[in-house]
Structure formats: structure tokens, C-alpha cells
Design a protein around this motif. Structure first.
Motif, short mmCIF file in Angstrom:
data_model
loop_
_atom_site.label_atom_id
_atom_site.label_comp_id
_atom_site.label_asym_id
_atom_site.label_seq_id
_atom_site.Cartn_x
_atom_site.Cartn_y
_atom_site.Cartn_z
N PRO A 138 3.62 -9.53 1.46
CA PRO A 138 4.86 -9.50 2.24
C PRO A 138 4.64 -9.16 3.72
O PRO A 138 5.27 -9.75 4.60
CB PRO A 138 5.68 -8.40 1.54
CG PRO A 138 5.19 -8.41 0.13
CD PRO A 138 3.72 -8.69 0.25
N LEU A 139 3.72 -8.22 4.00
CA LEU A 139 3.45 -7.88 5.40
C LEU A 139 2.87 -9.09 6.14
O LEU A 139 3.29 -9.40 7.27
CB LEU A 139 2.48 -6.70 5.47
CG LEU A 139 1.97 -6.35 6.88
CD1 LEU A 139 3.13 -5.92 7.78
CD2 LEU A 139 0.92 -5.24 6.81
N TYR A 140 1.90 -9.78 5.52
CA TYR A 140 1.31 -10.96 6.15
C TYR A 140 2.37 -12.03 6.40
O TYR A 140 2.38 -12.67 7.46
CB TYR A 140 0.20 -11.52 5.25
CG TYR A 140 -1.12 -10.81 5.36
CD1 TYR A 140 -1.29 -9.55 4.78
CD2 TYR A 140 -2.20 -11.37 6.04
CE1 TYR A 140 -2.50 -8.89 4.86
CE2 TYR A 140 -3.42 -10.71 6.13
CZ TYR A 140 -3.56 -9.48 5.54
OH TYR A 140 -4.76 -8.82 5.64
N ALA A 141 3.25 -12.22 5.41
CA ALA A 141 4.28 -13.26 5.56
C ALA A 141 5.28 -12.91 6.66
O ALA A 141 5.66 -13.78 7.46
CB ALA A 141 5.01 -13.45 4.23
N VAL A 142 5.69 -11.65 6.71
CA VAL A 142 6.64 -11.23 7.75
C VAL A 142 6.03 -11.39 9.13
O VAL A 142 6.65 -11.94 10.05
CB VAL A 142 7.08 -9.77 7.50
CG1 VAL A 142 7.83 -9.22 8.71
CG2 VAL A 142 7.95 -9.68 6.26
N GLY A 215 12.36 -7.43 4.36
CA GLY A 215 12.77 -6.51 3.30
C GLY A 215 13.83 -7.10 2.40
O GLY A 215 13.90 -6.76 1.21
N ALA A 216 14.65 -8.00 2.95
CA ALA A 216 15.77 -8.55 2.17
C ALA A 216 15.29 -9.54 1.11
O ALA A 216 15.82 -9.55 0.00
CB ALA A 216 16.76 -9.22 3.12
N LEU A 217 14.29 -10.36 1.43
CA LEU A 217 13.90 -11.43 0.50
C LEU A 217 12.44 -11.39 0.08
O LEU A 217 12.05 -12.09 -0.85
CB LEU A 217 14.19 -12.79 1.14
CG LEU A 217 15.68 -13.16 1.28
CD1 LEU A 217 15.84 -14.51 1.93
CD2 LEU A 217 16.37 -13.15 -0.07
N LEU A 218 11.60 -10.61 0.76
CA LEU A 218 10.17 -10.62 0.44
C LEU A 218 9.67 -9.27 -0.09
O LEU A 218 8.47 -9.09 -0.23
CB LEU A 218 9.36 -11.00 1.68
CG LEU A 218 9.59 -12.41 2.24
CD1 LEU A 218 8.77 -12.62 3.50
CD2 LEU A 218 9.21 -13.45 1.20
N THR A 219 10.59 -8.37 -0.37
CA THR A 219 10.26 -7.02 -0.86
C THR A 219 9.31 -6.29 0.08
O THR A 219 8.53 -5.43 -0.37
CB THR A 219 9.64 -7.07 -2.28
OG1 THR A 219 8.35 -7.71 -2.22
CG2 THR A 219 10.54 -7.80 -3.25
N PHE A 220 9.35 -6.63 1.36
CA PHE A 220 8.53 -5.90 2.33
C PHE A 220 9.18 -4.52 2.52
O PHE A 220 10.36 -4.43 2.85
CB PHE A 220 8.50 -6.67 3.65
CG PHE A 220 7.77 -5.94 4.74
CD1 PHE A 220 6.47 -5.50 4.55
CD2 PHE A 220 8.38 -5.68 5.96
CE1 PHE A 220 5.79 -4.83 5.56
CE2 PHE A 220 7.72 -5.02 6.97
CZ PHE A 220 6.42 -4.59 6.76
N PRO A 221 8.43 -3.43 2.29
CA PRO A 221 9.04 -2.09 2.31
C PRO A 221 9.30 -1.57 3.72
O PRO A 221 8.77 -0.55 4.14
CB PRO A 221 8.00 -1.23 1.59
CG PRO A 221 6.70 -1.90 1.87
CD PRO A 221 6.98 -3.38 1.93
N ILE A 227 15.61 2.27 2.65
CA ILE A 227 16.90 2.99 2.69
C ILE A 227 17.84 2.47 1.61
O ILE A 227 18.67 3.20 1.09
CB ILE A 227 17.54 2.86 4.09
CG1 ILE A 227 18.40 4.10 4.40
CG2 ILE A 227 18.38 1.64 4.22
CD1 ILE A 227 17.70 5.22 5.00
N SER A 228 17.70 1.19 1.24
CA SER A 228 18.52 0.64 0.15
C SER A 228 18.14 1.29 -1.18
O SER A 228 19.00 1.63 -2.00
CB SER A 228 18.34 -0.87 0.07
OG SER A 228 18.81 -1.50 1.23
#
Length: 300
Positions: A138-142, A215-221, A227-228
Motif C-alpha cells: 500500500p505504501l508503494y502504491a500510494v 487509506g480509504a481503498l488500499l488499507t494504507f495505515p 483514526i477510523s
């Protein structure tokens, strides 16, 4: 006392403006009263909803780790996107039609695609064609999505910064025998960097906010994601989003204030040519189809 641009207000105009101001304040007070009343009616202002934020474990377990990831992704994206955007921006000014065309196609292509789609596409590519672990993917994708989109916007900012310089700068360099490459490296680029700094800092604000898409679609923390999770555990969704919104406002207000003061200082700087690509130009240049005009502004 009148100025060259505006006439001084007469007595009727002053009374009318006072009336409009009073009406606006009255409407704003009614809206605020309705919002506070609605929140109180639904128990959203009860102390138990806000009490978790007084516990240090809330910050060390959820908020601070999320904020770290948000700032990490934004910093990586900016560090990679800046030089890439500079290369594309300079290539768009090349004398060679092929180079100019390829750079222009890349810039317009990635400016036209929403950054969220770029993140999803990058995540799918990393999942299918790389050995990156699912924890780091997720970090790489973001970061990849942010880099591709923002590098194309920064390329237009760089181009706008160079075009905003007076023509006499390049003419004087050529008059003393400098080639175009030398003129770009030694004369135009250093001065344009000064001119486009406010717009670059403004684009950083966009990058910080866009990390929430991961964070919304890739589970990137990142901050919104953590906070969600916390709000679901404590049952205080409204209070949690108010707190995270205030954190984002504080970060982006600091960046925007810095950009504004930097722009004002550059306009007063004796070493500057006076040309500045303002923070508002970044928003115009992020729109597909908009391009830097001859004066460096978003000319369309």
C-alpha cells in the motif's frame, strides 16, 4: 479618500454594507446554533465521546503512527516527484519537437487520470509483477500514484516558472555566448526555482491531503485510516473526525502560511526578477488542458 482602483464608499453604501454584514452574522449564528443543538441532541458533545483524546495511549497507538505514515508518504512523493517534474518541465521547453511531444504527452496523460486510479493501478501492478510484500505494497502504491500525478503538475509549474522570467534574461545569456543548455542551467533554472517556490509548497498541501485516498481503498495505515479504527473501537466517530480534521488543517495551514510568506518575501527580494508563480497557479495547472501561458500563469 478615493484610490485609482476603487471609489470611496458613500453614506448609503456604508449603511448597506453594515446591513449585509449584520444579516450574514445573524445567519451564521443561527446555523451555528442549529449545528450545536443537533450535536447535543444526538449526544455527540458528551464528555465520554471526547475523553479518549485525553488518554496518551490513543495518541501513541493510533494518531501518531497514522500521522507518521501520512508524512512519510507525502515526503517520499515530494522528493521523487520534484526532480521528475523538473525534468519533464524542462523537456516541454525543448527545441526538439520529438522531446517536447513525448514530455507533453506524459504530462497531459497523468494529469488527466485521477490520482486514486493511479494508486489502484500501481497496487495491481505491484501485486502481479513484483515481490513487494503485502504489508509494504500500500505504501508503494500510494507513493507511486502521488508521484505520477504530482510530477506532471510540477512539470507545468517548472515550465510556468521558466516562462515567467523576462525574455531579457535568456537574450543577455545568449549575447555573451552561452548555449541554450548553459543558459538553462546557469541563468533560467536558478531564477525560476525562486519564482516557483510558492506554487511548489502549495502543491505539497495537495500531496498531504491525497494520502488519505490510500487509506480509504488500499488499507494504507495513514492518519484517516487509523483514526477510523479508533473511532470504531470507542464509538466516537464524529469526535474522531473533528480531531483528524483539525490535525490536517493545522498541517496544511502551516504549509499554506509558509507558502504565502515565501511568496511575499520573493516579491520584495532585491535579487529576484520579480517574477513569481503564485500558489493559486498550482491549482490552475493541476487541471487537465490548462497550461502555462507566456507569462508563466495558468493560461489554458
Amino acid at each position: 479618500m478615493s484610490s485609482l482602483l476603487y471609489d470611496a464608499q458613500g453614506p448609503r453604501a456604508k449603511r448597506r454594507n453594515l446591513l449585509y454584514s449584520a444579516l450574514f452574522l445573524a445567519v451564521a449564528a443561527l446555523v451555528l446554533w442549529w449545528v450545536i443543538g443537533s450535536l447535543a441532541e444526538k449526544d455527540q458533545l458528551d464528555w465520554e465521546k471526547w475523553q479518549p483524546f485525553t488518554d496518551g495511549r490513543t495518541w501513541t497507538t493510533y494518531i501518531w503512527p497514522g500521522l507518521e505514515n501520512t508524512l512519510l508518504a507525502a515526503a517520499l512523493a515530494m522528493v521523487i516527484a520534484l526532480p521528475l517534474g523538473a525534468i519533464l518541465g524542462i523537456a516541454r521547453l525543448s527545441d526538439h519537437k520529438l522531446v517536447r511531444g513525448v514530455a507533453g504527452t506524459i504530462v497531459e496523460f497523468f494529469r488527466a487520470i485521477p490520482v486514486l486510479i493511479l494508486m489502484l493501478f500501481a497496487n495491481a501492478v505491484y501485486a502481479g509483477f513484483s515481490g513487494i510484500s503485502s504489508d509494504n505494497r500500500p505504501l508503494y502504491a500510494v507513493v507511486t500514484g502521488l508521484v505520477l500525478y504530482n510530477a506532471s503538475v510540477l512539470a507545468e509549474i517548472v515550465r510556468a516558472g521558466i516562462l515567467s522570467l523576462p525574455k531579457g534574461q535568456s537574450e543577455a545569456a545568449m549575447a555573451i555566448g552561452l548555449r541554450k543548455g548553459q543558459t538553462m542551467r546557469s541563468v533560467l533554472l536558478p531564477q525560476s526555482v525562486t519564482a516557483m517556490l510558492p506554487a511548489i509548497v502549495s502543491q505539497l498541501v495537495v500531496i498531504v491531503k491525497d494520502t488519505a485516498l490510500g487509506g480509504a481503498l488500499l488499507t494504507f495505515p495513514e492518519l484517516m485510516s487509523t483514526i477510523s479504527t479508533m473511532s470504531g473501537f470507542n464509538g466516537n466517530i464524529f469526535a474522531s473526525f473533528i480531531v483528524v480534521a483539525l490535525i490536517f488543517i493545522a498541517i496544511n495551514y502551516a504549509l499554506t502560511t509558509f507558502a504565502g510568506r515565501l511568496e511575499a518575501r520573493l516579491r520584495r527580494g532585491k535579487k529576484s526578477t520579480g517574477a513569481v508563480v503564485g500558489a493559486d497557479a498550482a491549482a490552475a495547472l493541476s487541471t487537465p488542458g490548462e497550461s502555462a501561458g507566456p507569462d508563466g500563469s495558468g493560461g489554458g
